[in-house]
Scaffold this active site. Structure first.
Site, PDB file in Angstrom:
ATOM      1  N   LYS A 154      -1.349  -1.054  -4.254  1.00  0.00           N
ATOM      2  CA  LYS A 154      -2.306   0.067  -4.010  1.00  0.00           C
ATOM      3  C   LYS A 154      -1.409   1.223  -4.097  1.00  0.00           C
ATOM      4  O   LYS A 154      -0.902   1.668  -3.320  1.00  0.00           O
ATOM      5  CB  LYS A 154      -3.093   0.073  -2.768  1.00  0.00           C
ATOM      6  N   TYR A 202       0.881  -1.325  -0.217  1.00  0.00           N
ATOM      7  CA  TYR A 202      -0.023   0.051   0.021  1.00  0.00           C
ATOM      8  C   TYR A 202       0.785   1.191   0.024  1.00  0.00           C
ATOM      9  O   TYR A 202       1.365   1.613   0.894  1.00  0.00           O
ATOM     10  CB  TYR A 202      -0.765  -0.050   1.256  1.00  0.00           C
TER      11      TYR A 202
END
Length: 308
Positions: A172, A142
């Site tokens: 992400k 992330y």
């Protein structure tokens, strides 16, 4: 949930519903799942991330939320990705083991942001220690440098990452550096990594350079509209796709000027869905009544291409 299916399309960064006294409210998660699937056509979720105030929750709360989303999402959702990042490595490892035990579709980890990794080897070492605790669960990094301050380029991070983290499946990518994202996609096509974009108002730009989909807060309440944008882009009908992106951007530009964050997202989701999201946790404070009135009026005033 759908084991082995590549993570793509829209992923709702879930909000953590809370009671008026600030406790997590698990009782509305079933209704929340049904709303995402039936009203927004969104069948993937990212739990305990930024929008979900994950770093403001204690370990037990994060586990309870993960369990409830996996339980309620069974046979309804395609992917339930649990964010297990924490400042403490042992806590992050504990959350990873728990996510694996309850059958999560994947786990994601943010870069530690108090004592920060200063280069890719330090960051990969941390990520590897977490991923190894869930050796059968797909792992996602992330990347959100505006909040973590960790600006290590993902392009370099991905070099040889499969050797260090065999479960690595993608990123992400919550940054506006589309050059970095483009280089990631260009260099890693053969690896079949998933690249999910995290800046909702720029999704169409990311799709144009090959992003597989997106993780974001607006897909909680504008999922159907963004799905129509994805469909238009795939045709391709770029004129129509731009209309959807511009209108989403018009709303976000309006609310950002008013002050827009997690608390305001909870308020918007509450008035759009009718599901009470409750207050945020301190140090965040409730959205003002003025914000709610103005944001609702703005959203109601938008005329979408599909006539809604």
């Amino acid at each position: 949930m759908t084991p082995g299916k590549k993570l793509q399309g829209l992923v709702a960064a879930t909000i953590t519903p809370m009671t008026p006294d600030g406790q997590i409210n698990l009782s509305v998660i079933r209704q929340y799942v049904d709303y995402l699937v039936s009203e927004q056509n969104v069948k993937n979720v990212f739990v305990n991330g930024t929008t979900g105030e994950g770093l403001s929750l204690n370990i037990q709360e994060r586990k309870q939320l993960a369990e409830e989303w996996v339980c309620q999402g069974k046979d309804k959702l395609d992917h339930v990705i649990i964010h297990v990042g924490a400042l403490s490595l042992p806590e992050s490892q504990e959350l990873a083991r728990h996510a694996a035990a309850i059958g999560a579709s994947g786990i994601a980890v943010i870069a530690p942001f108090f004592f920060k990794p200063t280069n890719k080897d330090e960051l990969i070492a941390f990520l590897q220690k977490v991923a190894s605790e869930a050796p059968a669960v797909p792992f996602y990094y992330y990347h959100i440098p505006p909040l973590t301050g960790v600006k290590i380029r993902v392009e370099g991070l991905l070099d040889g990452i499969k050797e260090r983290i065999p479960t690595f499946q993608g990123v992400k990518f919550s940054d506006t550096n589309l050059l970095d994202l483009a280089q990631c996609i260009n260099k890693n096509e053969r690896e079949q990594f998933a690249f999910l974009y995290g800046v909702d108002e720029q999704l169409l730009s990311a799709l144009a350079i090959g992003a597989d989909g997106a993780v974001g807060s607006t897909y909680n309440y504008l999922g159907r509209k963004n799905n129509l944008m994805l469909q238009a882009f795939a045709k391709p009908d770029l004129t129509l796709a731009r209309k959807y992106q511009f209108l989403t951007g018009e709303f976000l530009n309006f609310v950002i000027k008013l002050g827009f964050g997690v608390a305001q997202t909870k308020a918007v989701m509450t008035f759009v869905s009718g599901i009470p999201m409750g207050p945020p946790r301190l140090p965040l404070v409730d959205a003002s009544e003025e914000f709610i009135v103005k944001a609702k009026a703005k959203l109601d005033s938008i005329v979408w291409p599909d006539g809604d």
